[in-house]
Scaffold this motif. Structure first.
Motif, PDB file in Angstrom:
ATOM      1  N   THR A 186      48.183  48.556  27.262  1.00 49.20           N
ATOM      2  CA  THR A 186      48.672  48.487  28.633  1.00 49.20           C
ATOM      3  C   THR A 186      47.557  47.921  29.504  1.00 49.20           C
ATOM      4  O   THR A 186      46.406  47.826  29.072  1.00 49.20           O
ATOM      5  CB  THR A 186      49.063  49.878  29.155  1.00 49.20           C
ATOM      6  OG1 THR A 186      47.903  50.704  29.168  1.00 49.20           O
ATOM      7  CG2 THR A 186      50.147  50.518  28.298  1.00 49.20           C
ATOM      8  N   ASP A 187      47.885  47.565  30.702  1.00 50.22           N
ATOM      9  CA  ASP A 187      46.871  47.007  31.609  1.00 50.22           C
ATOM     10  C   ASP A 187      45.770  48.031  31.910  1.00 50.22           C
ATOM     11  O   ASP A 187      44.652  47.661  32.227  1.00 50.22           O
ATOM     12  CB  ASP A 187      47.516  46.528  32.904  1.00 50.22           C
ATOM     13  CG  ASP A 187      48.351  45.279  32.662  1.00 50.22           C
ATOM     14  OD1 ASP A 187      48.045  44.531  31.711  1.00 50.22           O
ATOM     15  OD2 ASP A 187      49.312  45.052  33.422  1.00 50.22           O
TER      16      ASP A 187
ATOM     17  N   SER B 187      49.453  43.898  27.205  1.00 53.78           N
ATOM     18  CA  SER B 187      48.704  42.647  27.118  1.00 53.78           C
ATOM     19  C   SER B 187      48.029  42.623  25.754  1.00 53.78           C
ATOM     20  O   SER B 187      47.811  43.652  25.135  1.00 53.78           O
ATOM     21  CB  SER B 187      47.676  42.547  28.253  1.00 53.78           C
ATOM     22  OG  SER B 187      46.778  43.622  28.183  1.00 53.78           O
TER      23      SER B 187
END
Length: 126
Positions: A119-120, A101
Motif C-alpha cells: 500500500t502507499d 504500488s
C-alpha cells in the motif's frame, strides 16, 4: 560426487562454514552420509546454536518460468510478493492490485528481481 555447495545445502550450513571446516570441494554420497550420521563437534555446535528464526538457505522460484535457486537469505530482504528472473518483462507478472504500488528489488540471488506489492503507507500485501 556432490559439490561442497550441495553438501552445505544438505547439511543446512553456510557455504563459508563448510569451507572453514575443510569439507572437500567434491565428496561422495557415502562421505556426506558419514558426516550426517556422525556429525563433527563443530556441526553439532552449529545446530545447537540455531534459534530457528532465520533459515540458513531459502529457495527462490521465478513466478514466470519456475526456475529455482537455493540461496542464503539477506537481512535486508523485504517480504516478496513475486520473484522474477532478470530477463523476464514487467508485463509477464500479474497486474498490481488496486490500491497497491509495486517496486522492484534487484540483485536477489544470481538472477532474480524481487517484486514487492504494498500500500502507499508501505504495508506489504500478504
Amino acid at each position: 560426487m556432490i559439490t561442497r555447495r550441495e553438501a552445505a545445502l544438505r547439511l543446512d550450513i553456510p557455504l563459508e562454514m563448510a569451507q572453514r571446516h575443510d569439507l572437500p570441494s567434491r565428496m561422495t554420497e557415502a562421505q556426506l552420509a558419514e558426516i550426517e550420521a556422525n556429525p563433527p563437534a563443530w556441526l553439532v555446535q552449529s545446530r545447537s546454536n540455531r534459534t530457528g528464526k532465520k533459515p540458513v538457505w531459502v529457495s527462490l522460484t521465478c513466478s514466470v518460468c519456475g526456475f529455482t535457486e537455493a540461496v542464503r537469505p539477506k537481512k535486508w530482504w523485504p517480504e516478496f510478493t513475486y520473484m522474477s528472473c532478470d530477463h523476464h518483462g514487467y508485463d509477464e507478472l500479474p497486474e498490481v492490485e488496486p490500491g497497491l504500488s509495486r517496486r522492484e528489488v534487484d540483485g536477489i540471488g544470481s538472477r532474480f528481481i524481487g517484486i514487492v506489492d504494498a500500500t502507499d503507507s508501505g504495508e506489504q500485501l500478504s
